[in-house]
Design an enzyme around this catalytic site. Sequence first.
Site, PDB file in Angstrom:
ATOM      1  CE  LYS A  80      10.885   6.927   2.763  1.00 26.83           C
ATOM      2  NZ  LYS A  80      11.192   5.810   3.633  1.00 26.83           N
ATOM      3  N   GLY A 182      -1.541  -0.452  12.500  1.00 28.00           N
ATOM      4  CA  GLY A 182      -1.097  -0.560  11.104  1.00 28.00           C
ATOM      5  C   GLY A 182      -0.637  -1.980  10.845  1.00 28.00           C
ATOM      6  N   GLY A 184       0.163  -3.576   7.788  1.00 26.05           N
ATOM      7  CA  GLY A 184       0.644  -3.766   6.427  1.00 26.05           C
ATOM      8  C   GLY A 184       1.820  -4.712   6.407  1.00 26.05           C
ATOM      9  CB  VAL A 186       6.422  -3.358   8.999  1.00 22.90           C
ATOM     10  CG1 VAL A 186       7.222  -3.543  10.289  1.00 22.90           C
ATOM     11  CG2 VAL A 186       7.342  -2.929   7.856  1.00 22.90           C
TER      12      VAL A 186
HETATM   13  P1  NAD Z   1       2.201  -0.667   4.439  1.00 22.49           P
HETATM   14  O1  NAD Z   1       1.669   0.336   3.488  1.00 22.49           O
HETATM   15  O2  NAD Z   1       2.405  -2.065   3.979  1.00 22.49           O
HETATM   16  O3  NAD Z   1       1.275  -0.730   5.737  1.00 22.49           O
HETATM   17  C1  NAD Z   1       0.772   0.377   6.402  1.00 22.49           C
HETATM   18  C2  NAD Z   1      -0.542  -0.075   7.019  1.00 22.49           C
HETATM   19  O4  NAD Z   1      -0.998   0.952   7.901  1.00 22.49           O
HETATM   20  C3  NAD Z   1      -1.646  -0.298   5.971  1.00 22.49           C
HETATM   21  O5  NAD Z   1      -2.260  -1.558   6.196  1.00 22.49           O
HETATM   22  C4  NAD Z   1      -2.621   0.852   6.234  1.00 22.49           C
HETATM   23  O6  NAD Z   1      -3.942   0.533   5.943  1.00 22.49           O
HETATM   24  C5  NAD Z   1      -2.401   1.108   7.701  1.00 22.49           C
HETATM   25  N1  NAD Z   1      -2.782   2.428   8.182  1.00 22.49           N
HETATM   26  C6  NAD Z   1      -2.605   3.632   7.572  1.00 22.49           C
HETATM   27  N2  NAD Z   1      -3.072   4.620   8.355  1.00 22.49           N
HETATM   28  C7  NAD Z   1      -3.544   4.020   9.491  1.00 22.49           C
HETATM   29  C8  NAD Z   1      -4.129   4.508  10.691  1.00 22.49           C
HETATM   30  N3  NAD Z   1      -4.354   5.801  10.889  1.00 22.49           N
HETATM   31  N4  NAD Z   1      -4.474   3.612  11.638  1.00 22.49           N
HETATM   32  C9  NAD Z   1      -4.260   2.289  11.462  1.00 22.49           C
HETATM   33  N5  NAD Z   1      -3.705   1.769  10.335  1.00 22.49           N
HETATM   34  C10 NAD Z   1      -3.348   2.630   9.360  1.00 22.49           C
HETATM   35  O7  NAD Z   1       3.572  -0.048   5.030  1.00 22.49           O
HETATM   36  P2  NAD Z   1       4.744  -0.821   5.763  1.00 22.49           P
HETATM   37  O8  NAD Z   1       5.786  -1.155   4.766  1.00 22.49           O
HETATM   38  O9  NAD Z   1       4.182  -1.890   6.650  1.00 22.49           O
HETATM   39  O10 NAD Z   1       5.349   0.348   6.681  1.00 22.49           O
HETATM   40  C11 NAD Z   1       4.708   0.750   7.875  1.00 22.49           C
HETATM   41  C12 NAD Z   1       5.492   1.895   8.507  1.00 22.49           C
HETATM   42  O11 NAD Z   1       6.820   1.481   8.778  1.00 22.49           O
HETATM   43  C13 NAD Z   1       5.624   3.154   7.616  1.00 22.49           C
HETATM   44  O12 NAD Z   1       5.641   4.304   8.425  1.00 22.49           O
HETATM   45  C14 NAD Z   1       6.976   2.967   6.960  1.00 22.49           C
HETATM   46  O13 NAD Z   1       7.556   4.187   6.576  1.00 22.49           O
HETATM   47  C15 NAD Z   1       7.740   2.343   8.100  1.00 22.49           C
HETATM   48  N6  NAD Z   1       8.875   1.547   7.656  1.00 22.49           N
HETATM   49  C16 NAD Z   1       8.700   0.490   6.823  1.00 22.49           C
HETATM   50  C17 NAD Z   1       9.804  -0.251   6.431  1.00 22.49           C
HETATM   51  C18 NAD Z   1       9.666  -1.459   5.536  1.00 22.49           C
HETATM   52  O14 NAD Z   1      10.613  -2.252   5.464  1.00 22.49           O
HETATM   53  N7  NAD Z   1       8.535  -1.672   4.894  1.00 22.49           N
HETATM   54  C19 NAD Z   1      11.079   0.097   6.888  1.00 22.49           C
HETATM   55  C20 NAD Z   1      11.217   1.173   7.762  1.00 22.49           C
HETATM   56  C21 NAD Z   1      10.103   1.898   8.137  1.00 22.49           C
END
Ligand code: NAD
Length: 359
Positions: A80, A182, A184, A186
């Site tokens: 990572k 959250g 974002g 996902v």
């Molecule tokens: P992203 O950055 O698009 O979204 C994260 C969201 O969480 C943002 O909108 C942010 O404002 C919000 N956030 C941050 N802190 C917060 C809190 N304390 N309370 C509420 N909301 C909060 O990220 P993503 O790609 O959607 O990934 C989300 C999670 O899933 C991460 O932990 C990431 O490691 C994990 N993940 C993502 C993927 C992927 O395909 N994108 C794959 C495996 C794991």
Amino acid sequence: MSVFSSRAFDGHEQVVFGHDPDTGLKAVIAIHSTVLGPGVGGCRMWAYDDEAAAVTDALRLSRGMTYKNAMAGLAFGGAKAVILGDARRDKTPAMMRAFGRVVDRLAGRYITAEDVGIGTEDMAQVRRQTTHVLGLADTSGDPSPFTALGVFLGIKAALDHGKAGASAATDSLAGVTVAVQGLGHVGADLARRLHEAGAKLVVADIHQDAAARVARLTGARIADPATIHAEPVDVYAPCALGGVLNDRTIPELSARIIAGAANNQLAEPRHARELADRGILYAPDYVINAGGVINIAVEHDAAGYDAGRATARVHGISETMARIFAEATASGRTTAEVADAMAEARIAAHAASRDASAA
Ligand code: NAD
């Protein structure tokens, strides 16, 4: 700070600090294991409190990728990258190209992709400097919808667990309430899927615009990001950052199922036992959130990337989750212990056959 002796280090093969004074890049690349193949894991950009927090995050996420890729049956090890900084303020195309040069110097031992704070357009910049990138817009694209699909299937598997004759039972999620923390890449797509399946939603994001958008599309109720874990729901889906299952939050949970996309949801391994003792079914994060990496792995198929093949493979998460839940119930171990043991068995078997053929 200590690195080799820190708990997060956990036998890492290599840790690289990448710096580029012209663009301000400060990156940490942690390669936990290359036993099953090159270390594959996304690149996260985050405004860490300090450098020690960034290193610890890279190490913990990298180890998690080893287990995730092993459980997903992929020929990838775990690694990572983290970039220190605020993605909305500090990120530039030149910085991403500098990061690409750091990745390239690892000559394929690390293959990068997007994660929190990093999008496909950033990876396009990285690709200008290195071929060791997956998940570009013109190949498998944004992995997030596949991650969301896997989490959606994992939630259904958790709801089905313990129900008699449940195989076809959970097509509709009518009557089920899910809290999505959250919204974002996902979380927003997961919320859409849950809404389409009939679930009621409670959502929260630290960015109010993100919460308002999802609420408009799904009819979700918006909750306070600081207390969404305590909402009276059936399923709590952490989809923001890690460490959300801890000494403070666990006593406040009312959901009977925890199943979300965030990596490293347990603040410490012992929290898996605390959840089990409270009768809460925890979907191990690296199993339920593997859809994205399963999707990008299809780029390595001899026939090239195909979204249909990727979707079919992501559906395998249902079966894996059901197996973990069943084994945990039968053995009295936690779901996290069962998943770890399955992943470690695969890695050990591969290492043994590699050593035997080298002898
Ligand atoms: P992203 O950055 O698009 O979204 C994260 C969201 O969480 C943002 O909108 C942010 O404002 C919000 N956030 C941050 N802190 C917060 C809190 N304390 N309370 C509420 N909301 C909060 O990220 P993503 O790609 O959607 O990934 C989300 C999670 O899933 C991460 O932990 C990431 O490691 C994990 N993940 C993502 C993927 C992927 O395909 N994108 C794959 C495996 C794991």
